[in-house]
Design a protein around this motif. Structure first.
Motif, short mmCIF file in Angstrom:
data_model
loop_
_atom_site.label_atom_id
_atom_site.label_comp_id
_atom_site.label_asym_id
_atom_site.label_seq_id
_atom_site.Cartn_x
_atom_site.Cartn_y
_atom_site.Cartn_z
N ARG A 43 0.85 -1.20 0.00
CA ARG A 43 0.00 0.00 0.00
C ARG A 43 0.88 1.24 0.00
NH1 ARG A 43 -2.46 0.96 4.44
NH2 ARG A 43 -1.43 -0.62 5.72
N THR A 44 0.34 2.31 -0.54
CA THR A 44 1.04 3.58 -0.61
C THR A 44 0.07 4.68 -0.18
OG1 THR A 44 2.28 2.73 -2.51
CG2 THR A 44 2.41 5.10 -2.09
N GLU A 45 0.53 5.56 0.70
CA GLU A 45 -0.35 6.62 1.21
C GLU A 45 0.40 7.94 1.25
OE1 GLU A 45 -1.70 5.38 5.04
OE2 GLU A 45 -2.74 3.59 4.30
N GLU A 46 -0.36 9.03 1.30
CA GLU A 46 0.21 10.36 1.49
C GLU A 46 0.30 10.62 3.00
OE1 GLU A 46 -2.01 13.26 -0.67
OE2 GLU A 46 -1.44 12.46 -2.64
N LEU A 47 1.46 10.37 3.57
CA LEU A 47 1.63 10.44 5.02
C LEU A 47 2.14 11.80 5.49
CD1 LEU A 47 3.25 6.95 5.72
CD2 LEU A 47 0.84 7.59 5.88
N THR A 48 2.71 12.56 4.58
CA THR A 48 3.26 13.86 4.98
C THR A 48 2.56 14.98 4.22
OG1 THR A 48 5.06 13.56 3.36
CG2 THR A 48 5.49 12.88 5.63
N LEU A 49 3.14 15.42 3.12
CA LEU A 49 2.55 16.51 2.34
C LEU A 49 1.72 15.98 1.19
CD1 LEU A 49 5.68 18.86 2.14
CD2 LEU A 49 3.73 19.03 3.72
N PRO A 50 0.70 16.68 0.77
CA PRO A 50 -0.11 16.25 -0.39
C PRO A 50 0.78 16.07 -1.62
CG PRO A 50 -1.19 18.05 0.76
CD PRO A 50 0.18 17.93 1.37
N GLY A 51 0.55 14.96 -2.31
CA GLY A 51 1.32 14.68 -3.51
C GLY A 51 2.58 13.88 -3.29
N PHE A 52 2.96 13.66 -2.02
CA PHE A 52 4.15 12.86 -1.70
C PHE A 52 3.70 11.47 -1.26
CE2 PHE A 52 5.83 17.08 -1.61
CZ PHE A 52 7.17 16.96 -1.99
N ALA A 53 4.01 10.48 -2.07
CA ALA A 53 3.55 9.11 -1.81
C ALA A 53 4.59 8.36 -0.99
CB ALA A 53 3.29 8.38 -3.12
N HIS A 54 4.13 7.62 0.02
CA HIS A 54 5.01 6.84 0.90
C HIS A 54 4.51 5.39 0.94
CE1 HIS A 54 6.82 10.53 2.69
NE2 HIS A 54 5.62 11.03 2.42
N ASP A 55 5.40 4.46 0.71
CA ASP A 55 5.06 3.05 0.92
C ASP A 55 5.04 2.78 2.41
OD1 ASP A 55 4.76 2.28 -1.76
OD2 ASP A 55 6.91 2.02 -2.01
N VAL A 56 3.92 2.29 2.91
CA VAL A 56 3.76 2.13 4.35
C VAL A 56 4.34 0.80 4.85
CG1 VAL A 56 1.74 3.61 4.40
CG2 VAL A 56 1.44 1.17 4.08
N CYS A 57 4.67 -0.09 3.94
CA CYS A 57 5.27 -1.37 4.35
C CYS A 57 6.33 -1.75 3.32
CB CYS A 57 4.21 -2.46 4.50
SG CYS A 57 4.86 -4.04 5.09
N SER A 58 5.98 -2.59 2.38
CA SER A 58 6.96 -3.01 1.37
C SER A 58 7.19 -1.91 0.35
CB SER A 58 6.46 -4.28 0.67
OG SER A 58 5.21 -4.04 0.04
N ALA A 59 8.44 -1.78 -0.08
CA ALA A 59 8.79 -0.74 -1.05
C ALA A 59 9.60 -1.30 -2.22
CB ALA A 59 9.57 0.38 -0.37
N VAL A 60 10.48 -2.23 -1.92
CA VAL A 60 11.33 -2.84 -2.94
C VAL A 60 10.88 -4.29 -3.11
CG1 VAL A 60 13.72 -3.30 -3.63
CG2 VAL A 60 13.19 -1.33 -2.18
N HIS A 61 10.78 -4.76 -4.35
CA HIS A 61 10.06 -6.01 -4.59
C HIS A 61 10.82 -6.98 -5.50
CE1 HIS A 61 6.29 -4.46 -2.80
NE2 HIS A 61 6.72 -3.31 -3.26
#
Length: 223
Positions: A43-61
């Protein structure tokens, strides 16, 4: 829910993969998810500023790119695009250059100095035969299609990473590189079997790299 042939609880990568396999077999499938978005760890969410996407768990696959199932799915046709950095992993050392995991086996091995030959012999046989190994190593318990190859993998993977590093590697770079990779087991490196994590992820790096989905892990789920 009795109208469905199968019910999958959880929409993480494993749940979605199970649903696809069942649907391909002609079954009607219902996927249930308790969270507000699908994907589980992907999953990916905007955790800080609008428009900045953050992977909340896995990022590299690496195993997504190396998975026989993922390779059989037309995920690229549905918007999934992989980004592969030139260096898969850099493990910093306090008073020396970092240990680097590169796509090429020989390049990675040479950078490990005194452990070049040990690293090459550790991963090279499985890099060459990854398609055959993946069929058995990534599958549920079954009669293996390539039993001797799987047995060879098991003889190396059964060790704890700490024991294997001490026995096969003499330099800080080789030990740090494989120890850092084995830490993905989320277990103490003294536990049996942790070297299997290092072996699989290192081999995957040399076969497909450690790619990142363009736009974040949610792109895998969306595709």
């Amino acid at each position: 829910m009795s109208a469905y042939d199968a019910i999958v609880v959880g929409s993480g990568p494993n749940g979605l993969a199970a649903a696809i396999v069942l649907a391909r077999a002609g079954l009607s499938v219902l996927v249930l998810e308790g969270a507000t978005t699908i994907g589980g760890g992907a999953r990916t969410e905007e955790l800080t500023l609008p428009g900045f996407a953050h992977d909340v768990c896995s990022a590299v696959h690496p195993l997504a790119a190396a998975s026989p199932l993922f390779a059989a799915l037309p995920l690229g046709d549905h918007g999934l695009e992989w980004i592969e950095p030139p260096i898969a992993l850099a493990h910093p050392l306090d008073h020396d250059r970092p240990a680097l995991l590169m796509r090429d086996v020989d390049t990675t091995a040479r950078a490990l100095g005194e452990d070049a030959a040990a690293y090459r012999s550790f991963v090279a046989p499985f890099v060459r035969r990854w398609p055959q190994l993946a069929i058995d190593a990534l599958a549920p318990p079954h009669v293996p299609a390539h039993p001797f190859l799987l047995a060879r993998f098991g003889l190396r993977g059964m060790w704890s990473m700490s024991s294997l590093a001490r026995r096969r590697f003499s330099g800080a770079h080789g030990r740090a590189l494989l120890g850092g990779i084995a830490a993905h087991a989320i277990q103490p490196l003294t536990h049996a079997g942790t070297s299997a994590f290092a072996l699989v992820l290192a081999v995957a790096a040399h076969r497909v790299g450690w790619p990142i989905p363009l736009g974040g892990s949610r792109r895998i789920t969306a595709a």
